[in-house]
Structure formats: structure tokens, C-alpha cells
Design an enzyme around this catalytic site. Sequence first.
Site, PDB file in Angstrom:
ATOM      1  N   CYS A 113       0.836  -1.262  -0.176  1.00  0.00           N
ATOM      2  CA  CYS A 113       0.192  -0.048  -0.154  1.00  0.00           C
ATOM      3  C   CYS A 113       0.623   1.348  -0.168  1.00  0.00           C
ATOM      4  CB  CYS A 113      -0.829  -0.070   1.255  1.00  0.00           C
ATOM      5  SG  CYS A 113      -2.213  -1.368   1.278  1.00  0.00           S
ATOM      6  N   HIS A 250      -3.197   7.387   2.618  1.00  0.00           N
ATOM      7  CA  HIS A 250      -3.768   6.066   2.054  1.00  0.00           C
ATOM      8  C   HIS A 250      -5.213   5.812   2.746  1.00  0.00           C
ATOM      9  CE1 HIS A 250      -3.882   1.973   0.935  1.00  0.00           C
ATOM     10  NE2 HIS A 250      -3.608   1.689   2.074  1.00  0.00           N
ATOM     11  N   ASN A 280     -10.104   0.111  -0.032  1.00  0.00           N
ATOM     12  CA  ASN A 280      -8.628   0.339  -0.024  1.00  0.00           C
ATOM     13  C   ASN A 280      -8.018  -0.563  -1.309  1.00  0.00           C
ATOM     14  OD1 ASN A 280      -5.706  -0.098   0.259  1.00  0.00           O
ATOM     15  ND2 ASN A 280      -6.120  -1.205   2.227  1.00  0.00           N
TER      16      ASN A 280
HETATM   17  C1  LIG Z   1     -10.434  -4.793   9.686  1.00  0.00           C
HETATM   18  C2  LIG Z   1     -11.035  -3.911  10.776  1.00  0.00           C
HETATM   19  C3  LIG Z   1     -12.090  -3.222   9.911  1.00  0.00           C
HETATM   20  C4  LIG Z   1     -12.004  -4.844  11.942  1.00  0.00           C
HETATM   21  O1  LIG Z   1     -12.368  -3.795  12.837  1.00  0.00           O
HETATM   22  P1  LIG Z   1     -12.198  -4.164  14.259  1.00  0.00           P
HETATM   23  O2  LIG Z   1     -12.957  -2.878  14.986  1.00  0.00           O
HETATM   24  O3  LIG Z   1     -10.675  -4.139  14.690  1.00  0.00           O
HETATM   25  O4  LIG Z   1     -12.937  -5.274  14.457  1.00  0.00           O
HETATM   26  P2  LIG Z   1     -12.440  -6.694  15.290  1.00  0.00           P
HETATM   27  O5  LIG Z   1     -11.157  -7.395  14.271  1.00  0.00           O
HETATM   28  O6  LIG Z   1     -12.202  -6.355  16.562  1.00  0.00           O
HETATM   29  O7  LIG Z   1     -13.394  -7.685  14.832  1.00  0.00           O
HETATM   30  C5  LIG Z   1     -14.944  -7.603  15.658  1.00  0.00           C
HETATM   31  C6  LIG Z   1     -15.711  -8.623  15.364  1.00  0.00           C
HETATM   32  O8  LIG Z   1     -16.295  -8.366  13.888  1.00  0.00           O
HETATM   33  C7  LIG Z   1     -16.079  -9.605  13.052  1.00  0.00           C
HETATM   34  N1  LIG Z   1     -16.005  -9.256  11.855  1.00  0.00           N
HETATM   35  C8  LIG Z   1     -14.720  -9.405  11.043  1.00  0.00           C
HETATM   36  N2  LIG Z   1     -15.067  -8.761   9.708  1.00  0.00           N
HETATM   37  C9  LIG Z   1     -16.527  -8.603   9.524  1.00  0.00           C
HETATM   38  C10 LIG Z   1     -17.331  -8.143   8.673  1.00  0.00           C
HETATM   39  N3  LIG Z   1     -16.958  -7.827   7.405  1.00  0.00           N
HETATM   40  N4  LIG Z   1     -18.701  -8.108   8.949  1.00  0.00           N
HETATM   41  C11 LIG Z   1     -19.018  -8.356  10.153  1.00  0.00           C
HETATM   42  N5  LIG Z   1     -18.212  -8.785  11.204  1.00  0.00           N
HETATM   43  C12 LIG Z   1     -17.019  -8.878  10.995  1.00  0.00           C
HETATM   44  C13 LIG Z   1     -14.656 -10.241  13.750  1.00  0.00           C
HETATM   45  O9  LIG Z   1     -15.032 -11.790  13.411  1.00  0.00           O
HETATM   46  C14 LIG Z   1     -14.962  -9.899  15.114  1.00  0.00           C
HETATM   47  O10 LIG Z   1     -15.900 -10.803  15.631  1.00  0.00           O
HETATM   48  P3  LIG Z   1     -15.701 -11.849  17.229  1.00  0.00           P
HETATM   49  O11 LIG Z   1     -15.675 -10.765  18.121  1.00  0.00           O
HETATM   50  O12 LIG Z   1     -16.828 -12.588  17.260  1.00  0.00           O
HETATM   51  O13 LIG Z   1     -14.376 -12.143  17.051  1.00  0.00           O
HETATM   52  C15 LIG Z   1     -10.264  -3.029  11.504  1.00  0.00           C
HETATM   53  O14 LIG Z   1      -9.262  -3.786  12.369  1.00  0.00           O
HETATM   54  C16 LIG Z   1      -9.294  -2.326  10.363  1.00  0.00           C
HETATM   55  O15 LIG Z   1      -9.546  -1.583   9.759  1.00  0.00           O
HETATM   56  N6  LIG Z   1      -7.887  -2.780  10.546  1.00  0.00           N
HETATM   57  C17 LIG Z   1      -6.866  -2.128   9.669  1.00  0.00           C
HETATM   58  C18 LIG Z   1      -6.931  -2.895   8.442  1.00  0.00           C
HETATM   59  C19 LIG Z   1      -6.297  -1.929   7.271  1.00  0.00           C
HETATM   60  O16 LIG Z   1      -6.428  -0.934   7.235  1.00  0.00           O
HETATM   61  N7  LIG Z   1      -5.502  -2.946   6.565  1.00  0.00           N
HETATM   62  C20 LIG Z   1      -4.726  -2.358   5.547  1.00  0.00           C
HETATM   63  C21 LIG Z   1      -3.513  -1.532   5.926  1.00  0.00           C
HETATM   64  S1  LIG Z   1      -2.769  -0.999   4.442  1.00  0.00           S
END
Ligand SMILES: CC(C)(COP(=O)(O)OP(=O)(O)OC[C@H]1O[C@@H](n2cnc3c(N)ncnc32)[C@H](O)[C@@H]1OP(=O)(O)O)[C@@H](O)C(=O)NCCC(=O)NCCS
Length: 323
Positions: A113, A250, A280
Site C-alpha cells: 500500500c 492512504h 482500499n
Molecule cells: C479490519 C477491521 C475493520 C476490523 O475492525 P475491528 O473493530 O478491529 O474489528 P475486530 O477485528 O475487533 O472484529 C470484531 C468482530 O467483527 C467480526 N468481523 C470481521 N469482519 C467482519 C465483517 N466483514 N462483517 C461483520 N463482522 C466482521 C470479527 O470476526 C469479530 O468478531 P468476534 O468478536 O466474534 O471475533 C479493523 O481492524 C481495521 O481496519 N484494521 C486495519 C486494516 C487495514 O487498514 N489494513 C490495510 C492496511 S494497508
Amino acid sequence: MIRSVVRGNGAALPRRIMKNADFEGMVETSDEWIVQRTGIRQRHVAADDETTASLGEAAARAALDSAGLTPADIDLIVLATSTPNNTFPATAVEIQNRLGMHHGFAFDMQAVCSGFVYAVATADLYIRGGLAKRVLVIGSETFSRILDWNDRSTCVLFGDGAGAVVLEAAEGRGDIGDRGVLAASLRSDGVHKDKLFVDGGPSTTGTVGHLRMEGREVFKHAVGMITDVIEATFAEARITANDLDWFVPHQANKRIIDASAKKLGIAEEKVVVTVDLHGNTSAASVPLALSVAVADGRIKKGDLVLLEAMGGGFTWGAVLLRW
Ligand SMILES: CC(C)(COP(=O)(O)OP(=O)(O)OC[C@H]1O[C@@H](n2cnc3c(N)ncnc32)[C@H](O)[C@@H]1OP(=O)(O)O)[C@@H](O)C(=O)NCCC(=O)NCCS
């Protein structure tokens, strides 16, 4: 001194738009969850005939048009991508051929990215080192090809697309008032590999593999890394957040963008956000965001613009430029 000035820019997106609701029958998710956690509302997804090379070519042609130039005027193409058409040759060379260019040189840059930010910093060095006068810097990705469409924690986050700028050598005074690239800071640290990676490759599995991510872990590190590298860039250029006209981060997650801008003291109205439209798009995200803010008249000639990215590796970096 020689500066690398943006002479034109462009973008290209796949025809098909996929809304959050379109995932509801595929994996257990909802529009509400995706919007609340990420700010994403839709993304573009490439059809079989749309590739990193074809999208990159279209973005490059748009950037050349806006610059009033033709491929004959370009001497280097740097393509930032992690989703090349083939393992080799470089997709940049394929784009060079598609543009009818049989002079100059072209290569791919792989920093996930952060690829576009790395590519702009690299192109700037080629220009200032005298190896190139006009460089096409492209970010083009088809992440839809490496997603695990059964994994709801990743498949909803990414999209396809391409963006490009033409950088041109121009004489500057050597101060912060110059147009062009003014400062850059790049970083990487492989200790974080397992938090965001693709589980295949030519030298290990002999396959392309799928994207794997520990989203919470990435989130935890993102804001600190982004703000550190931006503060280093501010220090190099001897400016503060108040001097900026536009922050073009980004586009991975609206919460990461908001938290970074807040920590840096960058006013909300100076932040360009397109994650809602594109998801993204990895190395394409910053030039796609630039294309939106230039097309709608926000970014204008002479504006001070900060680009930032962070991605797999981890890699991260920032570029300060005057448009
Ligand atoms: C991925 C992201 C959106 C998840 O959000 P979060 O608030 O951290 O959520 P969590 O990982 O704590 O997950 C919470 C719950 O949602 C669930 N979940 C994950 N994806 C889901 C989706 N698409 N729909 C519904 N629920 C989902 C998880 O399984 C988890 O369930 P659990 O509590 O039963 O295990 C967040 O962590 C994020 O944006 N991270 C950075 C990712 C990124 O930017 N990557 C690229 C970098 S270049």
C-alpha cells in the site's frame, strides 16, 4: 536546484461497482458493520478483461492528456503494484509497450500500500539525479484477484483501480515555496510480516496466494507509524500541520485516517477521503484520491500537499509536495 513537479494526473476504475450490500449473500456481514468499522460504502472490482496493466495504461493516458504530453515525452515509468499481470516481466514494461513506447525504461516497485509514495520518492531521485526528465508514476492494483472471497475480515476491505501522475524536471529556488517534491521519508520493518501478507509466491508455494491480515494488529500500529513518518517529513521541510493545504492519506480505513489527522493536528476539512468510494486500492489509493480532489477543484496549482501511506511489510512513508 532541480525539482520534480507534477505536470498532470489521471485515474482509471473498473466498470463494475460492488456495494457493501452485495456481500450480504456471500459472507456474514452487513452494510452497517462495514461502514461503521471502515467508512467503506463501495469498491470497484475488475472484470476478466480489466487487469493491472490495462487499468495502469488507462490512468497513464489520462495523466498524459492532462499534462498535454504524449508517451514520446516520457523517459521512465515507475509502476507501484503488488498485483502484477505476471511474475515477470514487470507490468511497467507491459504498460510501456501498450503506450507504444520503445525508448526509455520502466520498472515495478513493490511496497504494497505504500507503493505509490515509494514510487514518487524514487522517481524524484531519478529526476534530480539526471537519469530522467519526465516520469510516469503509476499505482495500479487488482487486489480482487488475491482476496479470499470467503474471508469476511478481508474481502470487504479492498478494491481495484489505478492512478498516475506525470513528474517533470523543473528549476526551483531550493526553498519551501518551490513547486514539486519538497521532502520524503520512507520506512520499513519486516518484523511485522505476519500481520499483513499474501500466503503464496513463486519461490515458496509456486502459487499466487491469498491476502491474510490480522486487522486489529494492523490497526494498532498504523496511527503511530503514520504520524511518526509524517512528523519526520515536517521536520525535514521545517513546516507544521498548519502550513498544509491538503492531506491525502492512504485510503484503508476512515478511523485510521481520522485518528492520524487528529494526532497531527490537521484540520478535518484539509483531509481528502475517498475510502467510501474505492475501498482500499493499495498502491492506487493515493493517486486515486488525488484525482478526485484535483477534478473537484480542491487541489490547485501551488497548494502544499502531504501524501502518506502504510502497508504490508510493514512499509510506510510520506511525501510533501507543492502541486
Ligand atoms: C479490519 C477491521 C475493520 C476490523 O475492525 P475491528 O473493530 O478491529 O474489528 P475486530 O477485528 O475487533 O472484529 C470484531 C468482530 O467483527 C467480526 N468481523 C470481521 N469482519 C467482519 C465483517 N466483514 N462483517 C461483520 N463482522 C466482521 C470479527 O470476526 C469479530 O468478531 P468476534 O468478536 O466474534 O471475533 C479493523 O481492524 C481495521 O481496519 N484494521 C486495519 C486494516 C487495514 O487498514 N489494513 C490495510 C492496511 S494497508
